[in-house]
Design an enzyme around this catalytic site. Structure first.
Site, PDB file in Angstrom:
ATOM      1  CE1 TYR A 138      -3.414   2.736   0.357  1.00 10.54           C
ATOM      2  CE2 TYR A 138      -2.465   3.244   2.500  1.00 10.54           C
ATOM      3  CZ  TYR A 138      -3.329   3.560   1.462  1.00 10.54           C
ATOM      4  OH  TYR A 138      -4.101   4.699   1.529  1.00 10.54           O
ATOM      5  CG  ASP A 233       5.389   3.765   1.223  1.00 13.03           C
ATOM      6  OD1 ASP A 233       5.490   4.444   2.269  1.00 13.03           O
ATOM      7  OD2 ASP A 233       4.299   3.371   0.771  1.00 13.03           O
ATOM      8  CE  LYS A 261       0.350   4.316   8.003  1.00 17.40           C
ATOM      9  NZ  LYS A 261      -1.051   4.650   8.270  1.00 17.40           N
TER      10      LYS A 261
END
Length: 434
Positions: A138, A233, A261
């Protein structure tokens, strides 16, 4: 005054009663009021033990005074100016000192934006349009991020399969797909498409699947040899596996990197950065040229999020922070394996650092397809049963997040409920089968 219950309001005002992904049945629709440490309280007064932690964005813990204090003080000085501030400049300096890949950075408001801008920079720098990603990874809510996120049918690599309607990036070969941890197939795809391939984007720890020995090193080597950029990522792994993220933890340095995050201490943040020659393409002095890359974010680098991030980094600089996160992660995963073994359930436990996940599979998973539950109904029922028992998690069965506020006692509480729930479900299934 609206007299509907909180759950009824959620089901009325939001599709499926959520802001996305949670997929709870209507009787479990939940509205959260507040949190402290590793626990949260719903709007109707129910206390739950949190193993979602804002999908990993609250690495320190809910309402930690070390973050709340500086943020509250900074709020009095203004919330957003949509330009560089003293807080964002200080944070950029610290990230560049921490991240081996970064000569320069820019801020945005989410990990989705950060990965999107990395890929845009890569395409512009290379003068190529294709990107390669891995099945089941993702990379944010944009088109590339949601392609092959959870495919239900196998495609021969490198053919993509969108996981949502309304996507276009996968059309006409714009996105190529490879199986995670298969360096041989990935190398072949890169070599065959190197003339059109701008970049490879990878979660160094894909969901909860660790990279096979030599996989990331092999990716770094083949991309360099073929003139393809490597993008990490690190929205999940950044500042979670180590202060230097996956780059430090695995010892591999990409050309571009995306963060989000955990860096924000629970506030929205995104960062993308890399080599100076790549980041220079975003300079506004290039506007109108063939190699200008537009990037901007109204809330990117806002002083409130940056203040929270600076406070978070101060906490994470203490070596005891990562010792706690890794020790607790090992404790939880070991406990989950013990539960599975005692009950004789065919399953494996995945994860690294402060991350864990159960996969109901016959053998240890190594890629997306081998990580898919053999008994999907059991996996779903288990997540819902844990939710009912007071464990707040994503019932779609994705990873559990630990934080600095979690303790061995909190893990034991989850493990006890895991054993109770799994025992009940497997016995019920066995009785029904007989």
């Amino acid at each position: 005054m609206n007299n509907m219950t909180w759950s009824r309001k959620a089901l009325t005002y939001f599709p499926a009663g959520s802001n996305g992904e949670f997929n709870l049945p209507s009787d479990l629709a939940t509205v959260v009021s507040h949190g402290e440490g590793c626990r949260l309280t719903t709007a109707d007064g129910r206390e739950m033990l949190d193993f979602s932690m804002g999908w990993g964005s609250v690495l320190v813990g809910h309402a930690d005074a070390r973050i709340v204090g500086p943020v509250a003080k900074r709020l009095l000085q203004g919330t957003n100016f949509a330009t560089v501030t003293d807080a964002s400049t200080e944070l950029a300096e610290q990230i560049i000192a921490i991240s081996p890949a970064c000569d320069q950075v820019r801020f945005c408001a989410s990990g989705t934006e950060a990965t999107m801008y990395c890929l845009r920079l890569a395409r512009a720098a290379q003068g190529k349009r294709k990107v390669l990603r891995f099945e089941g990874a993702y990379h944010g809510a944009h088109d590339v991020g949601v392609t092959n996120l959870f495919p239900t049918e196998r495609n021969d690599p490198p053919q993509p399969r969108p996981s949502s309607d309304g996507l276009t990036a996968h059309e006409n070969g714009g996105v190529l797909v490879a199986p995670f941890n298969d360096l041989e197939i990935t190398t072949r795809i890169i070599q065959e498409n190197k003339q059109e391939l701008a970049a490879v984007i990878v979660e160094p720890l894909q969901r909860c699947l660790p990279p096979a020995t030599g996989f990331l090193e092999g990716l770094r080597q083949v991309t360099a040899e073929c003139g393809v950029l490597l993008v990490f990522d690190e929205v999940v792994t950044g500042f979670r596996l180590a202060l230097g993220g996956a780059q430090e933890y695995y010892g591999v340095v990409p050309d571009l990197v995306a963060y989000g995050k955990a860096l924000g201490g629970g506030l929205p943040i995104g960062v993308f950065g890399g080599r100076a020659d790549l980041m220079e393409l975003a300079s506004e002095s290039r506007q109108g040229s063939d190699t200008y890359v537009w990037t901007a974010s109204t809330l990117g680098g806002n002083p409130i999020s940056c203040t929270a991030a600076l406070a978070t980094l101060n906490i994470l600089r203490d070596p005891a922070s990562y010792e706690h996160l890794h020790t607790l992660g090992k404790y939880l995963r070991h406990g989950m394996r013990s539960v599975i073994d005692r009950l004789g359930v065919r399953a494996h436990v995945l994860g690294d650092g402060p991350l864990a996940q159960i996969a109901f599979t016959p053998s240890m998973p190594h890629d997306y397809w081998s990580s898919q539950h053999e008994d999907r109904q059991l996996a779903r029922d288990l997540m819902l049963q844990l939710f009912r028992s007071g464990i707040f998690l994503n019932p779609m069965g994705t990873k559990l997040y630990l934080s600095l506020s979690h303790t061995h006692a909190a893990c034991d509480e989850l493990l006890n409920k895991l054993e109770e729930s799994l025992d009940q479900l497997t016995n019920t299934t066995a009785v029904a089968a007989s």
